[in-house]
Each structure stands twice: as C-alpha cells, then as structure tokens.
Design an enzyme around this catalytic site. Structure first.
Site, PDB file in Angstrom:
ATOM      1  CG  ASP A   1      -1.641   1.234   1.499  1.00  0.00           C
ATOM      2  OD1 ASP A   1      -1.834   2.006   0.533  1.00  0.00           O
ATOM      3  OD2 ASP A   1      -2.033   1.471   2.666  1.00  0.00           O
TER       4      ASP A   1
ATOM      5  CG  ASP B   1      -5.869   3.293   0.568  1.00  0.00           C
ATOM      6  OD1 ASP B   1      -4.969   2.414   0.638  1.00  0.00           O
ATOM      7  OD2 ASP B   1      -6.504   3.511  -0.483  1.00  0.00           O
TER       8      ASP B   1
ATOM      9  CG  ASN C   1      -2.881   5.481  -1.022  1.00  0.00           C
ATOM     10  OD1 ASN C   1      -2.910   4.341  -0.528  1.00  0.00           O
ATOM     11  ND2 ASN C   1      -3.838   5.946  -1.788  1.00  0.00           N
TER      12      ASN C   1
ATOM     13  CG  ASP D   1      -1.439   1.549  -3.698  1.00  0.00           C
ATOM     14  OD1 ASP D   1      -0.233   1.451  -4.007  1.00  0.00           O
ATOM     15  OD2 ASP D   1      -1.828   2.042  -2.614  1.00  0.00           O
TER      16      ASP D   1
ATOM     17  CG  ASP E   1     -12.341 -15.684 -13.280  1.00  0.00           C
ATOM     18  OD1 ASP E   1     -11.677 -16.254 -12.401  1.00  0.00           O
ATOM     19  OD2 ASP E   1     -13.553 -15.423 -13.159  1.00  0.00           O
TER      20      ASP E   1
ATOM     21  CD  GLU F   1     -10.394 -20.264 -12.061  1.00  0.00           C
ATOM     22  OE1 GLU F   1     -10.364 -20.477 -10.848  1.00  0.00           O
ATOM     23  OE2 GLU F   1     -11.257 -19.539 -12.590  1.00  0.00           O
TER      24      GLU F   1
HETATM   25  C1  GLC Z   1     -12.281 -17.602 -10.213  1.00  0.00           C
HETATM   26  C2  GLC Z   1     -11.450 -16.670  -9.373  1.00  0.00           C
HETATM   27  C3  GLC Z   1     -12.158 -16.426  -8.076  1.00  0.00           C
HETATM   28  C4  GLC Z   1     -13.512 -15.804  -8.349  1.00  0.00           C
HETATM   29  C5  GLC Z   1     -14.313 -16.656  -9.327  1.00  0.00           C
HETATM   30  C6  GLC Z   1     -15.504 -15.912  -9.863  1.00  0.00           C
HETATM   31  O1  GLC Z   1     -12.384 -18.867  -9.663  1.00  0.00           O
HETATM   32  O2  GLC Z   1     -10.156 -17.169  -9.224  1.00  0.00           O
HETATM   33  O3  GLC Z   1     -11.418 -15.626  -7.202  1.00  0.00           O
HETATM   34  O4  GLC Z   1     -14.228 -15.646  -7.176  1.00  0.00           O
HETATM   35  O5  GLC Z   1     -13.542 -17.040 -10.441  1.00  0.00           O
HETATM   36  O6  GLC Z   1     -15.095 -14.935 -10.773  1.00  0.00           O
HETATM   37 CA    CA Z   2      -3.481   2.158  -1.154  1.00  0.00          CA
END
Ligand code: GLC
Ligand code: CA
Length: 578
Positions: A35, A39, A37, A43, A214, A270
């Site tokens: 991080d 918060d 900044n 980032d 994903d 994935e």
């Molecule tokens: C994939 C991601 C996971 C997310 C899911 C829905 O499995 O790695 O983090 O919650 O897809 O997008």
């Molecule tokens: Ca930050």
C-alpha cells in the site's frame, strides 16, 4: 477423439516460440501486496515500489489479480468497467508506468480478464433490468420460471444458492454461476463476444503480455438448461451442463483469432473439471485456443466432491497420481500451468507441509517441488517467504471473502446446521488465508501499510517477513530465488520428461526430469518424520558421480548412492546426473 485433435496430435509442425512454457509466473494479489498511500489497500504504486524485489526473485512474468473498477463484493471478479482501473488501485498513468517498469526488467505483465460474468452494477446489467426489450437484455441469460413456480431449473451456484435470481419487475430469472450479484454474460450473443474481445484488445494494445482467463471453460452453456442429477452437490451442481460446454472451443478460437493472435502474448485459462482430452483440446498449439490450462486438481486434493468446504485428509499417493496424469500422460505439446496455492486457496505450506514445527523446512521442500515440476509454475505472493494460513482467524467476522460467508449463511441460517461445525469448516478453508497482507517487515503494518490494513495482518510477521529473510542466505526466500534461477538455467526442468520413481513409497516423492542433454533426479521427503529410502540400483550407480544442485543435506548423497538412506523430515535433493 475428433479428427482435428488427431491431426493436431500427429502434427510435426513445431512451435518456434514456446515462451509461454518457459515462464515462471508470480501472482500478485494487488489488494494485499503493498500500500503506497496509507489507506490500507495495496495499489499499483505499491507494486512499483517493490519492483526490484520482484525482479530479484527472477520470475519472468507477473499476473495481477483484477484491478478493474468493481464494487468489490468479490474483489474485482465483479467488474463494472473492463477498461477502467479501480480508483483504489490507482490511475491509468500509474498502470502505464508500472507496465513500463516491468518491461524494462524483462518481466511480462499478465492481466486478469473475467469473461463469464459482470457485476450486477455494470451499466449493461442495469440497462438489462429496464425491460425485456432493452438492447442489453440479451447480454445476460434470462428465463421464465418453471411450470410449478420457482427457478427455471435446479442448478446451484458456486455459492450454494440457486443459480437463478428472480427479477420482480420483468418477471424473469437471470443465471448466475457464481454469486447473485455476478450475472452470467450470454456468450451466445455476438455483441457480448465483441465487447469482451474489445476489452482484451484494449489492454493488449497498451502492451500487456496476456491474460489469465477467469473460469475459462464455463462460457458456453447447454441453453436448454436441463435439470441436473447432481442433487447432492452443494455448490455448482449444474456443472455438467456448462463445463467445457457445447460452443466453448468455438468461442476460444474466436478470441484467439480476433485478439490473441495479433500480439506476442500468452494466455492461461482457469479451468476445473477437465480431463486430459479437454486440456489437449484447449492447449494443443495447432488448435489455436489457449496457451495453457491452470491445473487445479492438486490444490483441491483435500476437498470433498459434494461440498468443497468439507475436507478429507490427503495422501502422497493421490498427489503422485495427479501429477502422473498431468505431467506424464498429457500429450507432449499440450500444456498446463502448475500451482499449489493461489488467491482462492489456503497457503501451500499449511496444507501440504507443516506450518508449525517444520514450517521453514517444509516450505523449502515445497518450493523445490513446485520449481522442478513440468508445466509453467505460478507462485503466489508470500509463498516465497513461507507465509502461512491465518490461524488467528477465530470468528465469522474475521472473514471477508464471499464464498465462505455465503456458505456459513446457507448452512447455519437456512439449513439450521450447527454453527460451530460450520465455523470450523469455514475457518479452515476460507480464501482469506492467502489474502492477508504481504509480510515485508515486522513493523505494526508489516511494511505493507502505514494505515489500517483492509484485512488483518498475520501476527507471525514477527518471525516471517521479507526483511529478515533477505539477509539470511538460508532463508526460504533465498532458496526460492535459487530454485527459480536453476529452472531458468536448465530448460529440462520445464520441458523435460517427468518420470516418477518409487511410486509406492508413502512418504518419499522422487522423479526424474530428462531431455536429450540432461538428466535430473529429485528426491523429496513429504513427511514430518525422518524416512528411510533406497533408490533403485541403476540410479544409485548414476548418483555416485552426480552433483548436488540443491540439497537440504549434501552429506546424504553418499548414503543415497550406496543403499538405504535416512532422510530428515522434509528433506529435499535435486541432483544433476552425469
Ligand atoms: C475464479 C477466481 C475467483 C472468483 C471466481 C468468480 O475462480 O479465481 O477468485 O471468485 O472465479 O469470478
Ligand atoms: Ca493504497
């Protein structure tokens, strides 16, 4: 097998550029990395501040968890704008600077694209809610209820509720494979495909080096939406009707054709519920779909099949079976990405090693394991320090990730199960274990933040942190660096054959990695007790002239080459055979 696959298999045409195979990928879970900044949220500028640390690891690519604008119910896996950086993470200028900094260090930047669903706050979905004739309605999947009332079919989402949510005003249900606020996009609609391809093109045009796609194998559904028989499964019971669905290969080829093929990039999909033949279809180069599939099976070794929150003990022979399948039986030219932990999972040392008495040693052994397997390794931030699960989580309020919270709610509030039992399951497996902030130092904010961190910092930062390991030549961090270097210097560790030996040994995991030039032997003790092993005689002969490349105890070389040898808990040996 299809004719096309056969043709691809027998093809002699070799790829000249196989760089996706030779990558070593570092996963940055941006929110928890650094991080800049105060918060409390990691980032882009925070990553920039640590760029030399990343370069020193020796990784060749970094994969960033989603950084697009999002209401963060699933921390970026619920996108509201595919072309905008979430203000919490920085600006487009920060991004451009970061990209350039990576490129100056010869590190590729892989982005996360979430093509299956958007956030329900995405402007497309907001439009879609306005009426059945809205031009965006068909961006999502809508169906009337079933004849006896209720949702269109009996599928459950990956959060365990119905996959369908009713929209009162328009009188129809929409599909959500994940949470109700992550409505599935309708990939049958060419405009949806164009939108996602356009977004990917936007990031590649800026010079990024590829995507983790994903949930890459769920995009195409059986659009007749039949009921599932998998009624005992709590999560994702409709899977048989959308995993590797009817048009998935067509969609991926379209992406490749229209977008990926125009850039020198690589793509990692994935995908769960895949068999050898599926992965071959997705990744054989001639089929022109994805470059690799991230192999999920090893990381699910403790999951019960009907309920991912229930655990079963794992045995080494299961791990060997999984690896045999993906490293030996998979077609030579098909390819997988290998990981043992990621942001959806518990920490590698906590489920495969021993994160108490033998934490350091077992973390080292696992790093040797990951870095000597075939495939493209993905390591999760903090793994290189031997970071552990968050054993300090004790109540449901410690958990921030939606899947764990949804499971607790479903089982306790709706099904009346014992809250203690369910809490125990959730504390064991929640995805926040891998999302606690990076432990840079032993300061109050672990060097991660000067403010209040978004997720609690593991108190074991006092013993486990980068600053301390930096100066210790024997640290997990320095071993990881050596292993990464070794893998880069010896492509046999990436591309060579994988030949398991001593397959029946309960505690010792040993294998050969070979190509025409080199031959390597890896011997690992996966047990928290010393274990005796006797290598086959031909290997013992070859060992007598071998070099110890990376060994927890070099003095064992002689014993191993002569007969039965006693190996310490979590001992590791990587030998280059002559
Ligand atoms: C994939 C991601 C996971 C997310 C899911 C829905 O499995 O790695 O983090 O919650 O897809 O997008
Ligand atoms: Ca930050």
């Amino acid at each position: 097998m299809s004719k096309q696959l056969d043709a691809a298999r027998s093809s002699k045409q070799l790829q000249t550029d196989m760089h996706w195979k030779e990558n070593i990928v570092y996963e940055i879970y941006v929110r928890s990395f650094n991080d800049s900044n105060g918060d409390g949220i990691g980032d882009l500028r925070g990553i920039l501040d640590k760029i030399d640390y990343i370069a020193d690891l020796g990784v060749t690519a970094v994969w960033l968890s989603p950084i697009f604008d999002s209401p963060n119910r699933d921390y970026g896996y619920d996108v509201i704008d595919y072309r905008k950086i979430h203000p919490e993470y920085g600006t487009m200028e920060d991004f451009d600077e970061l990209l350039q900094a990576f490129h100056e260090r010869d590190i590729r930047l892989i982005m996360e694209i979430v093509p299956n669903h958007t956030s329900s706050d995405h402007p497309w979905f907001r439009e879609a809610l306005k009426g059945t004739d809205n031009p965006y309605r068909d961006y999502y999947i809508w169906r009337p209820g079933s004849e006896n009332g209720g949702p269109p079919n009996n599928w459950t989402s990956f959060l365990g509720d119905s996959s369908w949510k009713y929209h009162e005003e328009t009188g129809e249900y929409y599909l959500h494979t994940y949470a109700w606020h992550q409505p599935d996009l309708n990939w049958e609609n060419p405009r949806v495909r164009e939108e996602i391809c356009g977004a990917m093109d936007f990031w590649l045009g800026k010079g990024t080096d590829g995507f983790r796609v994903d949930t890459a194998n769920v995009l195409s559904k059986d659009m007749s939406f039949p009921d599932t028989d998998e009624t005992k499964r709590i999560q994702g019971s409709g899977e048989p009707f959308y995993k590797n669905g009817p048009r998935i290969h067509e969609y991926l080829r379209e992406m490749r054709e229209k977008v990926f093929s125009r850039y020198p990039i690589f793509t990692m999909g994935e995908a769960s519920q895949v068999e050898l033949e599926d992965v071959e279809k997705y990744t054989l180069p001639d089929r022109r779909e994805l470059d690799l599939i991230l192999m999920i099976e090893a990381s699910k070794i403790c999951d019960e099949s009907n309920d991912m929150w229930q655990s079963k003990p794992w045995e080494l022979r299961h791990m060997k079976d999984i690896m045999r399948k993906w490293l030996k039986d998979l077609h030579d030219e098909a390819w997988i990405g290998m990981y043992l932990s990621n942001h959806d999972h518990v920490r590698m040392v906590s489920y495969l090693g021993d994160d108490e008495e033998h934490r350091e040693q077992s973390a080292k052994m696992l790093s040797v394991f990951l870095m000597t397997l075939r495939g493209t390794p993905n390591l999760l931030q903090g793994e290189e320090l031997g970071m552990t699960n968050a054993h300090f989580f004790s109540t449901i309020d410690d958990i921030k990730e939606q899947q764990a919270l949804a499971y607790y709610k479903l089982m306790v509030d709706e099904r009346g199960e014992d809250p203690e039992t369910i809490l125990r399951r959730v504390l064991k497996k929640n995805r926040d274990h891998s999302r606690t902030p990076m432990q840079w130092t032993d300061d109050a904010g672990a060097g991660f933040t000067t403010g209040k961190p978004w997720q609690r910092i593991n108190p074991n930062k006092l013993e486990i942190n980068a600053a301390q390991q930096e100066n210790d030549p024997d640290s997990v961090l320095n071993l990881y660096r050596r292993m990464i270097r070794l893998r880069r210097d010896h492509p046999v560790l990436t591309l060579g054959t994988y030949e398991p030996i001593l397959d029946d040994h309960e505690h010792i995991y040993a294998y050969l990695r070979e190509n025409d030039e080199e031959s390597w032997l890896v011997v690992l003790n996966f047990s928290r007790t010393p274990t005796q092993v006797e290598l086959p005689s031909d290997l013992r002969d070859r060992l007598s002239e071998a070099d110890c490349a990376v060994c927890s105890d070099e003095s064992k070389l002689q014993a191993l080459s002569q007969g039965p040898a006693d190996l310490d808990a979590y001992a590791y040996f990587v030998f280059k055979l002559n």
